[in-house]
Design a protein around this motif. Structure first.
Motif, PDB file in Angstrom:
ATOM      1  N   ASP A  94      35.891  50.160  33.728  1.00 24.62           N
ATOM      2  CA  ASP A  94      36.745  49.637  34.784  1.00 24.62           C
ATOM      3  C   ASP A  94      36.027  48.504  35.495  1.00 24.62           C
ATOM      4  O   ASP A  94      34.901  48.674  35.976  1.00 24.62           O
ATOM      5  N   VAL A  95      36.668  47.340  35.582  1.00 21.10           N
ATOM      6  CA  VAL A  95      36.019  46.136  36.110  1.00 21.10           C
ATOM      7  C   VAL A  95      36.842  45.583  37.271  1.00 21.10           C
ATOM      8  O   VAL A  95      38.073  45.452  37.169  1.00 21.10           O
ATOM      9  N   ASP A  96      36.166  45.264  38.358  1.00 22.15           N
ATOM     10  CA  ASP A  96      36.777  44.601  39.506  1.00 22.15           C
ATOM     11  C   ASP A  96      36.594  43.092  39.316  1.00 22.15           C
ATOM     12  O   ASP A  96      35.468  42.579  39.350  1.00 22.15           O
ATOM     13  N   GLU A 111      34.934  41.236  42.256  1.00 24.18           N
ATOM     14  CA  GLU A 111      33.493  41.504  42.312  1.00 24.18           C
ATOM     15  C   GLU A 111      32.755  40.647  41.283  1.00 24.18           C
ATOM     16  O   GLU A 111      31.670  40.118  41.558  1.00 24.18           O
ATOM     17  N   ARG A 124      42.339  46.714  38.673  1.00 19.78           N
ATOM     18  CA  ARG A 124      41.090  46.660  37.912  1.00 19.78           C
ATOM     19  C   ARG A 124      41.428  46.565  36.427  1.00 19.78           C
ATOM     20  O   ARG A 124      42.510  46.984  35.995  1.00 19.78           O
ATOM     21  N   LYS A 147      40.308  47.187  32.277  1.00 28.29           N
ATOM     22  CA  LYS A 147      39.473  47.903  31.317  1.00 28.29           C
ATOM     23  C   LYS A 147      38.870  46.837  30.404  1.00 28.29           C
ATOM     24  O   LYS A 147      39.568  46.279  29.548  1.00 28.29           O
ATOM     25  N   GLY A 185      32.372  44.665  31.044  1.00 28.23           N
ATOM     26  CA  GLY A 185      31.976  44.135  32.336  1.00 28.23           C
ATOM     27  C   GLY A 185      30.996  42.982  32.253  1.00 28.23           C
ATOM     28  O   GLY A 185      31.172  41.947  32.905  1.00 28.23           O
TER      29      GLY A 185
END
Length: 462
Positions: A320-322, A325, A355, A357, A360
């Motif tokens: 899971d990637v923001d 951020e 977010r 998938k 990252g």
């Protein structure tokens, strides 16, 4: 500065912004402070790499000597760092640095630097980006544009540099194999003494003590190291230890000194001392060789991970990637490029952005390349970089734009070609890497050249 002050200062360096408190504390505990009064030299052109240095306080001027002339090249100040490029390339300093004001540095020795990259592998990408820029600057200083591209040259030299630590690790492993047989034979010789249980406990504690001293002892300056080796060699030779002078460097590398060996002699007694020393010297030498193998393989791993992180050759498991951020991390990594007074960064983030998938680290590289591309388009004149995000049906859209001169329309069809670039001294791999990352995630990347600059949009499945 105390340890807490160093941690606070390191936290302000954009490159270290994402390190944990524990990692910053490790850095503070494994480096040292150096002070240079105004007017003194902090680095000499042609000198060997001595570590990664962070400027905590002060202002420095760097210059390059060509023949009899010394030409100013750049300045570094509090928050900047130096030494990463020559550590990656195992090269000498290409410039000399002088303290314009009183300067305080925080320095990590080369071995500690490689250990840091093992503990915090995420630093590799930022350091590689910074090293790439330094490599380009140096190539611009000393080579015509028509010669080998700086980034390609750096990658080639990094590849060659892998051979050095790998060969060192192989040599240490070969010597270790031979010594293991010797240490077993000398341990058996000790067993012939009919040791009591307390004597065995004392002997078993000695290698642990030696290892702890090696872990906690501060590094010695060359002169102090040579003096200690001489003292240890004389002490061992006086007690009949074979190859005393060959063994002394390994003992010193483990933090041992004459006082500690005297304590060993007191604890084991005269009857056992000769065989104990013969066994202990080989056992400690084995530990030193094992550490050399570990350092060599760690350095190979750090170099490989650094190159892979920069080029993103291999896919990795998704998480899971923001997105926001990741964009902020890209700005932090490129913080040293964002200091110009004529440069502004605008953000227009969708607060409801989901977010993703995704890989990252790959997305971090994507955002870093896109922001870097915008900054390079602006050049020294400065301008505006704008970051926007929004949700569009089943996709997340990220737009990075600048108000630079734009891309000539006749060159647009070529912008994704590897090794093609509209900018001098650029490798021409940035957009090609970006497109491969986006396509690997099932998205698309669009470049729009306008009169008022360039807009790059990335669409990724939500």
């Amino acid at each position: 500065m105390g340890s807490d002050d160093i941690v606070a200062a390191l936290r302000q360096v954009p490159l270290f912004a994402r390190l944990t408190g524990e990692q910053l504390r490790w850095m503070a505990d494994h480096g040292r402070q150096l002070h240079f009064p105004a007017g003194t030299r902090i680095a000499e052109q042609g000198a060997a790499a001595d570590g990664l240095s962070v400027i905590l306080e002060g202002h420095t001027q760097w210059s390059r000597r060509t023949g009899t002339e010394s030409v100013p090249t750049f300045t570094l100040e509090a928050g900047d760092l130096f030494g990463e490029l020559i550590l990656f390339l195992n090269a000498p300093y290409p410039h000399s640095g002088d303290a314009v004001t009183d300067v305080r540095l925080f320095r990590m020795e080369p071995a500690t630097f490689w250990e840091l990259l093992r503990l915090a592998p995420g630093l590799s990408r930022g350091l590689m980006e910074l090293a790439s820029q330094r490599s380009q600057q140096q190539a611009q200083d000393v080579r015509p544009q028509s010669e080998v591209l700086p980034v390609g040259r750096m990658a080639a030299e990094l590849g060659a540099e892998l051979g050095s630590p790998a060969a060192a690790a192989r040599r240490s492993a070969a010597r270790l194999g031979a010594l293991m047989a010797t240490v077993s034979a000398r341990a058996m010789a000790l067993g012939d003494h009919g040791l009591s249980l307390p004597q065995r406990s004392v002997l078993l504690a000695l290698p642990r003590e030696a290892a702890e001293r090696g872990r906690t002892s501060p590094p010695l300056e060359p002169l102090a190291r040579a003096e200690r080796e001489e003292a240890l060699g004389s002490w061992l030779e006086a007690r009949g230890v074979a190859d005393a002078w060959e063994a002394a460097p390994a003992l010193v590398a483990s933090g041992l000194d004459v006082a500690w060996l005297e304590s060993v002699a007191t604890r084991v007694g005269g009857a056992l001392l000769g065989d104990v020393l013969a066994w202990l010297v080989v056992a400690v030498s084995c530990d030193v060789l094992m550490a050399e193998v570990a350092r060599g393989t760690a350095r190979v791993s750090a170099l490989v991970e650094g190159v892979k992180a920069y080029a993103f050759m291999d896919p990795v498991p998704r998480e899971d990637v923001d997105v926001h951020e990741g964009l902020e991390h890209a700005l932090a990594v490129l913080g040293h490029r964002l200091r110009g007074e004529h440069l502004t960064v605008e953000r227009e983030y969708d607060p409801g952005l989901p977010r993703l998938k995704a890989e990252g680290a790959a997305l971090d590289e994507l955002w870093t390349q896109l922001v870097l591309n915008a900054l390079e388009a602006l050049g020294e004149r400065g301008g505006r970089v704008r970051l926007r995000t929004w949700k569009d049906a089943a996709h997340v859209v990220v737009e990075v734009s600048d108000d630079g001169p734009g891309i000539p329309k006749d060159l647009l069809p070529r912008i994704f070609e590897p090794f093609f670039s509209t900018k001098p001294h650029a490798a021409g791999m940035g957009l090609d890497v970006c497109r491969r990352i986006v396509e690997r995630h099932g998205g698309d990347l669009c470049v729009r050249a306008e009169q008022s600059g360039t807009r790059i949009q990335v669409r990724l499945p939500a």
